[in-house]
Scaffold this motif. Structure first.
Motif, PDB file in Angstrom:
ATOM      1  N   ASN A 229     -23.863  12.572  45.595  1.00 49.83           N
ATOM      2  CA  ASN A 229     -24.198  12.226  44.207  1.00 49.83           C
ATOM      3  C   ASN A 229     -25.179  11.070  44.127  1.00 49.83           C
ATOM      4  OD1 ASN A 229     -22.643  14.238  43.035  1.00 49.83           O
ATOM      5  ND2 ASN A 229     -20.820  12.940  42.914  1.00 49.83           N
ATOM      6  N   TYR A 230     -25.142  10.170  45.083  1.00 47.64           N
ATOM      7  CA  TYR A 230     -26.076   9.043  45.092  1.00 47.64           C
ATOM      8  C   TYR A 230     -27.494   9.474  45.450  1.00 47.64           C
ATOM      9  CZ  TYR A 230     -22.094   5.791  45.080  1.00 47.64           C
ATOM     10  OH  TYR A 230     -20.965   5.091  44.767  1.00 47.64           O
ATOM     11  N   LEU A 231     -27.606  10.503  46.278  1.00 50.89           N
ATOM     12  CA  LEU A 231     -28.927  10.935  46.727  1.00 50.89           C
ATOM     13  C   LEU A 231     -29.672  11.625  45.595  1.00 50.89           C
ATOM     14  CD1 LEU A 231     -28.030  12.348  50.253  1.00 50.89           C
ATOM     15  CD2 LEU A 231     -29.017  10.125  49.693  1.00 50.89           C
ATOM     16  N   GLY A 232     -30.971  11.396  45.546  1.00 50.99           N
ATOM     17  CA  GLY A 232     -31.793  12.009  44.508  1.00 50.99           C
ATOM     18  C   GLY A 232     -33.106  11.267  44.367  1.00 50.99           C
ATOM     19  N   ALA A 233     -33.730  11.430  43.239  1.00 49.35           N
ATOM     20  CA  ALA A 233     -35.062  10.878  43.007  1.00 49.35           C
ATOM     21  C   ALA A 233     -35.112   9.358  43.166  1.00 49.35           C
ATOM     22  CB  ALA A 233     -35.555  11.275  41.621  1.00 49.35           C
ATOM     23  N   ARG A 234     -34.083   8.658  42.747  1.00 52.05           N
ATOM     24  CA  ARG A 234     -34.112   7.195  42.813  1.00 52.05           C
ATOM     25  C   ARG A 234     -33.956   6.642  44.229  1.00 52.05           C
ATOM     26  NH1 ARG A 234     -29.998   5.130  38.433  1.00 52.05           N
ATOM     27  NH2 ARG A 234     -31.225   5.183  36.533  1.00 52.05           N
ATOM     28  N   LEU A 235     -32.956   7.135  44.952  1.00 50.91           N
ATOM     29  CA  LEU A 235     -32.664   6.580  46.277  1.00 50.91           C
ATOM     30  C   LEU A 235     -33.256   7.385  47.409  1.00 50.91           C
ATOM     31  CD1 LEU A 235     -28.923   5.490  45.946  1.00 50.91           C
ATOM     32  CD2 LEU A 235     -30.964   4.066  45.864  1.00 50.91           C
ATOM     33  N   GLY A 236     -33.759   8.553  47.097  1.00 53.17           N
ATOM     34  CA  GLY A 236     -34.285   9.417  48.138  1.00 53.17           C
ATOM     35  C   GLY A 236     -33.255  10.453  48.535  1.00 53.17           C
ATOM     36  N   MET A 237     -33.615  11.275  49.484  1.00 53.37           N
ATOM     37  CA  MET A 237     -32.803  12.438  49.825  1.00 53.37           C
ATOM     38  C   MET A 237     -32.131  12.336  51.195  1.00 53.37           C
ATOM     39  SD  MET A 237     -33.139  14.190  47.106  1.00 53.37           S
ATOM     40  CE  MET A 237     -32.946  15.947  47.233  1.00 53.37           C
ATOM     41  N   LEU A 238     -32.211  11.177  51.840  1.00 58.05           N
ATOM     42  CA  LEU A 238     -31.584  10.984  53.138  1.00 58.05           C
ATOM     43  C   LEU A 238     -30.556   9.874  53.044  1.00 58.05           C
ATOM     44  CD1 LEU A 238     -31.419  11.493  56.222  1.00 58.05           C
ATOM     45  CD2 LEU A 238     -33.226   9.779  56.472  1.00 58.05           C
ATOM     46  N   GLY A 239     -29.341  10.176  53.507  1.00 57.65           N
ATOM     47  CA  GLY A 239     -28.284   9.181  53.499  1.00 57.65           C
ATOM     48  C   GLY A 239     -27.444   9.271  54.758  1.00 57.65           C
ATOM     49  N   PHE A 240     -26.817   8.166  55.097  1.00 58.84           N
ATOM     50  CA  PHE A 240     -25.931   8.089  56.251  1.00 58.84           C
ATOM     51  C   PHE A 240     -24.536   7.709  55.779  1.00 58.84           C
ATOM     52  CE2 PHE A 240     -30.074   7.429  58.058  1.00 58.84           C
ATOM     53  CZ  PHE A 240     -30.004   8.011  59.317  1.00 58.84           C
ATOM     54  N   VAL A 241     -23.547   8.298  56.408  1.00 58.39           N
ATOM     55  CA  VAL A 241     -22.165   7.879  56.232  1.00 58.39           C
ATOM     56  C   VAL A 241     -21.724   7.315  57.574  1.00 58.39           C
ATOM     57  CG1 VAL A 241     -19.788   8.625  55.815  1.00 58.39           C
ATOM     58  CG2 VAL A 241     -21.655   9.569  54.440  1.00 58.39           C
ATOM     59  N   THR A 242     -21.313   6.059  57.580  1.00 56.79           N
ATOM     60  CA  THR A 242     -20.776   5.473  58.799  1.00 56.79           C
ATOM     61  C   THR A 242     -19.258   5.485  58.691  1.00 56.79           C
ATOM     62  OG1 THR A 242     -20.875   3.201  57.964  1.00 56.79           O
ATOM     63  CG2 THR A 242     -22.794   4.001  59.170  1.00 56.79           C
ATOM     64  N   THR A 243     -18.619   5.842  59.787  1.00 55.47           N
ATOM     65  CA  THR A 243     -17.171   5.996  59.783  1.00 55.47           C
ATOM     66  C   THR A 243     -16.602   5.672  61.154  1.00 55.47           C
ATOM     67  OG1 THR A 243     -15.375   7.532  59.268  1.00 55.47           O
ATOM     68  CG2 THR A 243     -17.339   8.480  60.278  1.00 55.47           C
ATOM     69  N   ARG A 244     -15.315   5.482  61.194  1.00 59.67           N
ATOM     70  CA  ARG A 244     -14.639   5.104  62.433  1.00 59.67           C
ATOM     71  C   ARG A 244     -14.663   6.198  63.487  1.00 59.67           C
ATOM     72  NH1 ARG A 244     -14.529   0.013  62.922  1.00 59.67           N
ATOM     73  NH2 ARG A 244     -13.947  -1.034  61.015  1.00 59.67           N
ATOM     74  N   LYS A 245     -14.345   7.437  63.080  1.00 58.23           N
ATOM     75  CA  LYS A 245     -14.171   8.531  64.036  1.00 58.23           C
ATOM     76  C   LYS A 245     -15.025   9.728  63.654  1.00 58.23           C
ATOM     77  CE  LYS A 245      -9.452   7.196  65.058  1.00 58.23           C
ATOM     78  NZ  LYS A 245      -8.048   7.565  65.021  1.00 58.23           N
ATOM     79  N   GLN A 246     -15.200  10.599  64.626  1.00 60.01           N
ATOM     80  CA  GLN A 246     -15.927  11.849  64.402  1.00 60.01           C
ATOM     81  C   GLN A 246     -15.230  12.643  63.295  1.00 60.01           C
ATOM     82  OE1 GLN A 246     -18.782  12.431  66.012  1.00 60.01           O
ATOM     83  NE2 GLN A 246     -19.092  14.268  64.824  1.00 60.01           N
ATOM     84  N   PRO A 247     -15.981  13.112  62.304  1.00 61.09           N
ATOM     85  CA  PRO A 247     -15.352  13.854  61.203  1.00 61.09           C
ATOM     86  C   PRO A 247     -14.926  15.252  61.637  1.00 61.09           C
ATOM     87  CG  PRO A 247     -17.720  13.831  60.939  1.00 61.09           C
ATOM     88  CD  PRO A 247     -17.413  12.949  62.123  1.00 61.09           C
TER      89      PRO A 247
END
Length: 111
Positions: free
Chosen positions: A33-51
């Motif tokens: 939901n955060y990704l789009g015209a304002r922030l761009g189309m690439l995002g990272f999720v950092t997490t403790r373990k492999q999903p």
């Protein structure tokens, strides 16, 4: 950084840090939901373990269901990825090469 700016129309790279034992679908939906015209189309999720596989399938579905080009792309970085990147930097290697590897893996598997 030029590749991200040109390919994903991003002046910023979004990072969503999840300090949880297990990434849930709601976390991925929030990032999408955060990704789009304002922030761009690439995002990272950092997490403790492999999903789990359900999370991987969700990020593929988000990519495939994005009607525009560039498509929304969410990459996952775990604690192990971050540790490896720190180690690469300490050894005078470029940690971006590991991120590129994760990106290439995503691109080859999402198709």
């Amino acid at each position: 950084m030029g590749y991200v700016r040109d390919t994903y129309k991003s002046l910023f790279v979004m990072f969503e840090n999840k300090n949880v034992e297990k990434v849930e679908l709601e976390h991925i939906n929030q990032t999408a939901n955060y990704l789009g015209a304002r922030l761009g189309m690439l995002g990272f999720v950092t997490t403790r373990k492999q999903p789990g596989d359900n999370i991987i399938q969700k990020i593929y579905a988000i990519y495939n269901d994005t009607p525009s080009i560039p498509r929304k792309t969410i990459l996952i970085l775990t604690d192990e990825d971050i540790k490896l990147m720190i180690r690469l930097k300490q050894e005078n290697n470029n940690p971006a090469t590991h991120v590129q590897k994760i990106y290439r893996r995503f691109q080859t598997r999402v198709q």
